[in-house]
Design a protein around this motif. Structure first.
Motif, short mmCIF file in Angstrom:
data_model
loop_
_atom_site.label_atom_id
_atom_site.label_comp_id
_atom_site.label_asym_id
_atom_site.label_seq_id
_atom_site.Cartn_x
_atom_site.Cartn_y
_atom_site.Cartn_z
N PHE A 1 0.82 -1.22 0.00
CA PHE A 1 0.00 0.00 0.00
C PHE A 1 0.86 1.28 0.00
O PHE A 1 0.41 2.32 0.44
N SER A 2 2.09 1.17 -0.51
CA SER A 2 2.96 2.36 -0.56
C SER A 2 2.93 2.97 -1.96
O SER A 2 2.35 2.40 -2.88
N GLN A 3 3.61 4.13 -2.11
CA GLN A 3 3.68 4.77 -3.43
C GLN A 3 4.45 3.89 -4.40
O GLN A 3 4.16 3.88 -5.60
N LEU A 4 5.41 3.14 -3.84
CA LEU A 4 6.19 2.24 -4.69
C LEU A 4 5.29 1.15 -5.27
O LEU A 4 5.37 0.82 -6.46
N ALA A 5 4.45 0.61 -4.40
CA ALA A 5 3.51 -0.42 -4.86
C ALA A 5 2.55 0.14 -5.90
O ALA A 5 2.09 -0.57 -6.79
N LYS A 6 2.27 1.44 -5.77
CA LYS A 6 1.32 2.09 -6.68
C LYS A 6 1.84 2.08 -8.12
O LYS A 6 1.07 1.99 -9.08
N THR A 7 3.16 2.16 -8.23
CA THR A 7 3.74 2.23 -9.58
C THR A 7 4.25 0.88 -10.06
O THR A 7 4.70 0.75 -11.19
N LEU A 8 4.17 -0.15 -9.20
CA LEU A 8 4.72 -1.47 -9.57
C LEU A 8 3.81 -2.16 -10.59
O LEU A 8 2.61 -2.24 -10.41
N GLU A 9 4.45 -2.64 -11.67
CA GLU A 9 3.72 -3.42 -12.67
C GLU A 9 4.32 -4.81 -12.69
O GLU A 9 5.44 -5.02 -13.16
N ARG A 10 3.62 -5.78 -12.12
CA ARG A 10 4.20 -7.09 -11.85
C ARG A 10 4.52 -7.88 -13.11
O ARG A 10 5.38 -8.75 -13.09
#
Length: 1532
Positions: free
Chosen positions: A70-79
């Motif tokens: 739920f962080s900003q990093l996770a927001k931009t992560l494309e798995r």
């Protein structure tokens, strides 16, 4: 899909899914796919973060997922573009998060978090298993369905393909489906179990883990247990799959997980049979982990019990046992379980180990660091608290014995250890003995047989000495066996030795032998077959007497007296002496009457003298008992000691038996008569019981005759209970005589004894002496018994006395009215008479018969009163005497009566044949018997009265010549008496008529004094005799019985009820005239009609019988109309008030059968205030009042609901009434009722529709009766003014019920033929109503009603046009047009298949040549003005085509001539119509042309538009051309 495509689909990566590329629809949990497509990443992220914040407020452990998910990093992560390692870490984080999320899944914040994970990380594609694991516990919710609908599971090879129906239907997953899949798919079962272990591992460190896992563990337990229940066969694979998880569950410290595991183990135990090694392993684990969770110890033990109960392994081994014993409060918990369930399986494992452990503790062997005393404490606690079932007590006793012997027999045992072992075992053995007294005895007896060598005997005695009852296993020196075995030894000397040894133990009070053993041993030896052993036992009994209850003492000692055989063994004398001494000392005998009576009855045979030898054992015991104190103990024997002493002193040798027994009989009888009645009555009952016993030996036989003489001699002197007791005594005497019947009638009693048979004194001493002498010789016992019974019978005849209440001056001996003692006396007389009559072949019985008649029936009139009871009592149904007079006895009594009558003098015969004697009536009754021999004997008796002056001589002289016919035919006497008294029905003649009448009166007067069963038979004999006089004679009796039924219905005898039924049968056409003369006869009849009580099952009520007497001839024979009216009113009232369907049915059939005047019914239909006609002035006033509507309404409302109920019921009866005179009288009344029905009524009176229908139906029936052919009725029969057609029409218009309409229309149709003018005035109302209502119904009955109405009403209309007047013709035509118009307007609402038949019927009835064209014009007009307007766009042509076809069908139903004529009429009519509508408008109204006035108004130009006029003309002409060219027309 091909296999290659399926393989490719399986290999396809989630990131290649087409849905990820779609921009129109996006997967979403919270939003619609299209709406979700409009939500950007920031919004979705905000939703997820909001959810996480809310979850953090509930559970802080969610903080660990903020950075990775739920962080900003996770927001931009494309798995899809990340490395394998990054994705693996991401999957682990998601999986862990979903496990944490599962407990909160139903909360909105959790669903927000899921929404973000679906949006960003596509968990519905990448993490399907983790997502399903998260939501599976909530499978019955709607949100679960929403999650499943996100998954791509359409491929049949997909792991979750089985959830596809949930996805497609949107219905939550049913529990049953889940369970079925669980046991069928082991992979899924493993998924659920591993999900639990993962979750437990994750939450293990969390402080609130128990609450967080509760939902999952509940799901786990319910699913796995239910799957095991549902599976038909639980395979090894399932067990193998579950076992690792069961082990984990047992090791877990989570209570819910452990409880779930216990449940699964229990279910597996119930369902599967496992190997012992597997069971041992499982049980061992359960035991070892019991104490980890204290709150679940009870559940764990219960699980263990179920496992052991179902699997029953041989042994669980030693290892788990110490762990089990270390469980705190183990026995207390087991005690709690044992109160509801069986704990035997666990105890069966524990008990052997407990006993062995106690011994190991004594020997000092290792106890694995446990307190050695714990085993003893456990065993004591088990014995104290828990009930040992299923043979466990026996197991424990065997274990204690075997282990003790086994351990003690070891050679290296030192004495200290033996004493220590004794110290340990002593309390346990004593405790076992106190709880289970018999168990140790049984075990010791079993093992006693196996012990042979001396060492084992010594060890056995050592063990025995530890028990309280050890003494009985001690070896006796003289017999080389134990005391117990010696007492039951087959050799009498050994048993004697043992009982003597037992006496020593009693005297020294030596320990080691328990009291119960001594008591059982003594009582057993009292029943010994060796007299020496019995003698020793009875002396032992005397020593130990305090330990026995009074009842046991008395019972066992009296048993000795019953077994004693003094004549065979004199040693019994000593036994009985001791027994008597013990008995006399019992204090309870002076307090308990029952026991003292029992003792006296048992000892009495030993006190009766049956031997002259003073040295004999019998005489000695008799003398000893008389002096023992028993005589002073009981009032029955008071004075016997002195009496016997005096007899012995004063009597010569050889005569002692007779004198002593005579004296005893006198003494006992006097004591009974002088004693307390209630106490003595009980004593007498016991004596009778003694007398009823079978006499085998000499002593019993003498005793029986003594007792019999005592009972007989005190028969007449007992107070209050004289006769019930006398009946018991006689019953006993009768039974004994019947048993010796063949001997008693054949025996020859010397003639010198015949005089003795006539004397009132007891049995002579000489006879007693002779009897005893004969008995001793044992040759003619039955003969001697017979003689004694004859003398007892003689004594009974003398002892029997008539009670004070017995009727003396009455004509009849009526058992029904006698008091109880008189009935009993009569019962005994009948019994005695029958007994002596059966033995009449023997002289002594004939002597007894003379004695019987002399003592009880000395007066000849009494003899015949008694005889009349014997002659007639057989037909009594109530049996007040409680005895059975068989046909044989009845016949014998008749022949005896015949003989006695023949021997009487004329004067005596005259008295016997008078009214004051029951003889003639009783004999007359027997002439109607169904038994031929009875009739023969009765007529023979009557022949003995032939020629005797008697009030009945006419009957006797009339019947005697018919003796042969009467004997041959049972019904002959009925016909003959009917013929004899038939003269009374004819005109009165002088003397003969008067004499016959007197004779009949005398005969009928008997019914008042004789018993009801005789009255019943007399009425049956006279059932053919009728008339006023017969009925008037029987009325008082009928009234009396009716009053009895009213006041005491239960006291009415069955015979009395039948008499009343027969008396009511005298209400017939021959006696009907009495109802006019004697009002009482009518009152009694009405009273009978109201007697509704059912007296006996299967017998009709008095009410039904009385109603059935109202037959057509009976009703017609009543000349007084007022009486008829009363009966009719009674019938109607009964119908209104009765609640019994049988009664209502009977009233209905009665009314149907009788012929009634309509005037009588009219009176009953009038309201209560109108029932009687008033004076002229009052009538006029009433007529004026009736004209006022408000007052009339008020008067209607005054008439209550009960009146209308009555009217309805009368009308129902009239529906099927054929025999109704002058039915036209009812017409005004019926119209008046109809008028009342149509007025507004109070709500509580309900709907009047049914009543209207009944009235209309009655009117129709009357019309059909008065005019069967449907023609006019003459005015003098029924005036036209009385027939209110307007009211019928109003009834039609106001009602909403189709049935009412049908009745009214059928009536109008019938009336149209009778009063055509009346109907014509209302014809339009009738047809307008039909068009609006009836024609719309699609049932056959409605169709028939329409047809009938058309056929009946329209001809009346047509007939009214005679052709003489143009105005009349035009008027009729106009009405016809209106009628046809009604039918045409209603046509669209008429069912299609009914339209053509209705119109054809109408035109046929009106006349096709005159009115077919009118119908066609009206049909065209309807199409132009209505059909076209209603038709939808584009459908007009189809409708016109269908309508044209229908019009063709109508036309083709008629001849060509009529069709051509109709077409010409249409053309003429069209010519008269204007070309355009404007032409008519320009003309003034006052200047109408002559042609228009003459023209029939069918198509009204003024009310239609010009377009409609043109359309109408065009349609008419085009139809004509089509018709003329149609195939149907051309074929004709």
């Amino acid at each position: 899909m091909t296999s290659l495509a399926q393989q490719l689909q399986r290999l396809a990566l989630p990131q290649s899914d087409a849905s990820l590329l779609s921009r129109d629809e996006v997967a979403s949990l919270l939003f619609d796919p299209k709406e979700a497509a409009t939500i950007d990443r920031d919004t979705a992220f905000a939703i997820g973060c909001t959810g996480l914040e809310e979850l953090l407020g509930i559970d802080p452990s969610f903080e660990q997922f903020e950075a990775p998910l739920f962080s900003q990093l996770a927001k931009t992560l494309e798995r899809s573009v990340q490395t394998k390692a990054v994705n693996k870490q991401l999957d682990e984080n998601i999986s862990l998060f979903l496990i944490h999320l599962s407990p909160y899944f139903l909360l909105k914040p959790a669903q927000k978090c899921l929404e973000w994970l679906i949006h960003r990380f596509h968990i519905h594609l990448y993490n399907q298993d983790s997502l399903i694991a998260c939501v599976l516990p909530y499978h019955e919710t709607r949100i679960f369905v929403r999650v499943i609908q996100l998954l791509k599971i359409n491929n049949s090879k997909h792991k979750w393909f089985w959830l596809l129906p949930v996805k497609q239907s949107g219905v939550p997953l049913a529990k049953g489906t889940l369970i079925t899949h669980c046991y069928k798919d082991l992979g899924f079962m493993d998924f659920i179990c591993s999900l639990v272990t993962k979750s437990v591992k994750v939450f293990a460190e969390s402080p609130g883990s128990s609450a967080q896992l509760r939902v999952l563990l509940a799901f786990y337990a319910s699913t796995i247990v239910s799957a095991l229940v549902a599976a038909e066969d639980v395979s090894d694979n399932i067990i193998a799959k579950l076992f690792p998880y069961i082990q984990k569950g047992l090791k877990s410290s989570l209570p819910d997980y452990r409880a779930a595991t216990y449940m699964i183990i229990c279910q597996i135990s119930v369902k599967v049979t496992m190997e012992d090694t597997f069971v041992n392993s499982l049980a061992s684990q359960i035991i070892k982990t019991l104490t980890k969770i204290p709150s679940l110890i009870k559940d764990g033990l219960s699980c263990l019990i179920v496992l052991l109960q179902r699997q029953q392994p041989e042994s669980l081994g030693k290892k788990p046992f110490p762990h089990l014993c270390s469980v705190p409060d183990l026995i207390t918990i087991l005690h709690g379980i044992s109160e509801t369930y069986d704990v035997s399986p666990l105890l069966r494992y524990m008990l052997p180990h407990l006993v062995v452990s106690i011994i190991h503790h004594v020997t000092g062997e290792e106890t694995e660091g446990m307190d050695g005393q714990i085993y003893k404490r456990h065993l004591e606690a088990i014995l104290t608290k828990i009930s040992l079932k299923n043979n466990l007590d026996h197991l424990l006793a065997s274990l204690l014995f075997e282990e003790y012997i086994s351990y003690s027999s070891q050679e290296e045992m030192d004495s200290n250890k033996v004493s220590l072992l004794n110290e340990q075992f002593l309390p346990l053995i004593r405790l076992l003995e106190s709880k289970y007294p018999r168990t140790l005895d049984v075990v010791l007896e079993e093992h006693l047989k196996e012990i042979a060598d001396l060492k084992k005997q010594e060890l056995f005695h050592r063990f025995v000495s530890l028990s309280t009852s050890g003494g009985k296993y001690q070896f006796l020196a003289d017999s080389d066996t134990s005391l117990m075995l010696s007492l039951n030894h087959p050799l009498a000397p050994v048993r004697l030795l043992a009982i003597n040894h037992l006496k020593k133990i009693m005297k020294t009070s030596k320990e080691g032998v328990d009291e119960s053993f001594i008591k059982e041993a003594v009582l057993a030896r009292l029943d010994d077959d060796n007299i020496d052993v019995v003698l020793s036992a009875v002396s032992a009994f005397e020593i130990f007497k305090e330990h026995f209850t009074a009842e046991v003492t008395i019972s066992n000692l009296l048993n000795l007296f019953q077994r004693a055989e003094l004549s065979k063994n004199r040693e019994w004398y000593k036994v009985l002496k001791i027994a008597a001494d013990i008995l006399i000392k019992e204090e309870i005998l002076s307090e308990n009457d029952r026991l003292s009576n029992q003792v006296v009855v048992c000892l009495l045979p030993f006190m009766v003298i049956n031997n002259d030898d003073m040295e004999s054992a019998e005489m000695k015991i008799a003398i000893y008992l008389s002096k023992s104190g028993i005589c002073s103990l009981h009032p029955l024997l008071r004075g016997w000691e002195e009496a016997l002493e005096n007899v012995i002193k004063s009597t010569k040798p050889g005569k002692l038996t007779g004198v002593a027994n005579q004296k005893m009989i006198e003494l006992l009888a006097d004591n009974i008569n002088l004693g307390d009645p209630s106490l003595m009555l009980k004593m007498v009952e016991d004596l009778i019981s003694l007398g009823e016993e079978e006499s085998v030996n000499q002593k019993q036989k003498v005793t029986f005759h003594v007792v019999m003489s005592v009972l007989v001699s005190c028969c007449s002197s007992l107070k209050e209970t004289h006769f019930p007791f006398a009946i018991r005594v006689f019953s006993l005497l009768q039974k004994k005589i019947k048993k010796l019947e063949s001997v008693i009638t054949a025996v020859e009693i010397p003639s010198e004894w015949h005089i003795e048979l006539m004397l009132d004194r007891g049995i002579p001493a000489e006879l007693w002496a002779h009897y005893v002498e004969e008995l001793n010789s044992t040759q003619r016992m039955a003969v001697e018994d017979s003689v004694f019974l004859v003398f007892s019978l003689k004594n009974f005849i003398y002892a029997l006395k008539a009670p004070k209440s017995f009727p003396k001056g009455d004509i009849w001996w009526n058992p029904e009215q006698m008091k109880e003692d008189s009935r009993d006396y009569l019962h005994l007389l009948i019994g005695l008479f029958e007994m002596m009559l059966n033995g009449a072949d023997a002289v002594h019985f004939r002597v007894l018969m003379k004695l019987f008649i002399k003592v009880h029936l000395e007066d000849v009139f009494q003899l015949f009163k008694f005889s009349s009871v014997l002659w007639t009592y057989g037909s009594s149904l109530s049996n007040p005497l409680n005895c059975n007079v068989k046909t044989v006895l009845q016949t014998q009594a008749l022949y005896v009566g015949s003989a006695v009558l023949s021997s009487q003098k004329t004067q005596c015969k005259h008295q016997l044949a008078s009214i004051s004697s029951p003889v003639v009536t009783s004999l007359l009754v027997n002439l109607g018997s169904s038994i031929k021999e009875v009739r023969r004997a009765a007529i023979q008796c009557l022949q003995a009265l032939s020629g005797v002056a008697s009030p009945f001589h006419l009957i006797i002289d009339h019947l005697i010549p018919k003796a042969e016919e009467i004997t041959s035919d049972a019904a002959y006497v009925i016909q003959d008496l009917a013929t004899l008294f038939e003269e009374l029905q004819r005109e009165k003649k002088l003397k003969s008529h008067q004499k016959l009448s007197e004779t009949l009166k005398n005969l009928l007067s008997c019914v008042y004094s004789c018993p009801s069963y005789i009255a019943k038979d007399l009425m049956k004999v006279l059932q053919g005799v009728h008339g006023e006089m017969v009925l008037s004679q029987l009325l008082p009796m009928a009234e009396q019985l009716l009053e009895k039924i009213q006041k005491e219905p239960t006291a009415v005898l069955r015979d009395e009820a039948i008499v009343l039924h027969l008396a009511l049968g005298k209400y017939n056409e021959f006696s009907a005239s009495l109802l006019n003369k004697d009002p009482k006869s009518l009152d009694i009849f009405i009273k009978a009609v109201h007697a509704t009580k059912e007296l006996y099952a299967g017998m009709p009520t008095i009410q039904i019988t009385a109603l059935e007497k109202i037959t057509k001839p009976f009703f017609a024979a009543i000349s007084d109309e007022k009486v008829q009216q009363k009966l009719l009113r009674m019938l109607f009232d009964l119908l209104v008030n009765c609640k019994n369907s049988h009664c209502a049915q009977t009233v209905s059939s009665v009314f149907k059968g009788i012929s009634v005047n309509a005037e009588q019914v009219r009176i009953e239909l009038e309201p209560p205030d109108k029932a009687k006609p008033l004076g002229t002035v009052q009538q006029k006033r009433r007529q004026k009042m009736q004209q006022k509507k408000s007052q009339d309404l008020e008067s209607v409302q005054e008439v209550g609901g009960s009146y209308w109920q009555r009217v309805t019921l009368i009308l129902e009866l009239l529906q099927h009434k054929k025999k109704l005179k002058s039915p036209q009288i009812l017409v005004p009344t019926l119209f008046n009722l109809l008028s009342r029905c149509l007025e507004p009524l109070p709500q509580e009176q309900g709907n009047m529709e049914y009543t209207k229908q009944l009235i209309l139906s009655c009117l129709l029936n009357i019309c059909q009766k008065l005019s069967p052919d449907g023609g006019k009725i003459p005015k003098d029969v029924l005036d036209e003014e009385k027939f209110n057609v307007e009211l019928i029409v109003q009834c039609v218009r106001l009602s909403e019920m189709p049935q009412t309409h049908h009745h009214a229309l059928l009536l109008l149709g019938t009336v149209a033929g009778i009063f055509p003018d009346k109907v014509l005035h209302n014809i339009m109302s009738i047809f307008t109503f039909m068009g609006a209502n009836v024609m719309r119904l699609d049932d056959t009955y409605s169709f028939q009603v329409i047809n009938k109405t058309v056929k009946m009403v329209i001809p009346a209309l047509i007939q009214s046009d005679s052709g003489d007047s143009i105005e009349v013709s035009r008027n009729v035509e106009e009405i016809v047009v209106k009628i046809i118009s009604v039918f045409v307007d209603a046509l669209p609402h008429v069912p299609e298949h009914r339209r053509l038949p209705i119109l054809v019927q109408l035109v046929d009835t009106l006349g096709a040549e005159k009115f077919l064209w009118v119908l066609l014009i009206l049909l065209f007009e309807q199409y132009v003005t209505k059909t076209v307007l209603a038709a939808a766009y584009g459908e007009k042509d189809a409708i016109l085509e269908a309508d044209t076809e229908f019009w063709f069908s109508v036309c083709c139903e008629f001849s060509v001539q009529h069709q051509i004529q109709s077409l010409m009429n249409i053309l003429q009519y069209l010519l008269k119509l204007p070309e355009e509508k404007e032409e008519t408008i320009s003309k003034a109204v006052s200047n109408k042309s002559e042609s228009q006035e003459e023209m029939l108004q069918i198509f009204n130009v003024e009310t239609h538009t010009s377009k409609q006029l043109r359309h109408f003309k065009f349609l008419s002409v085009s139809f004509m051309s089509q018709l003329l060219s149609s195939n149907n027309f051309l074929k004709k």
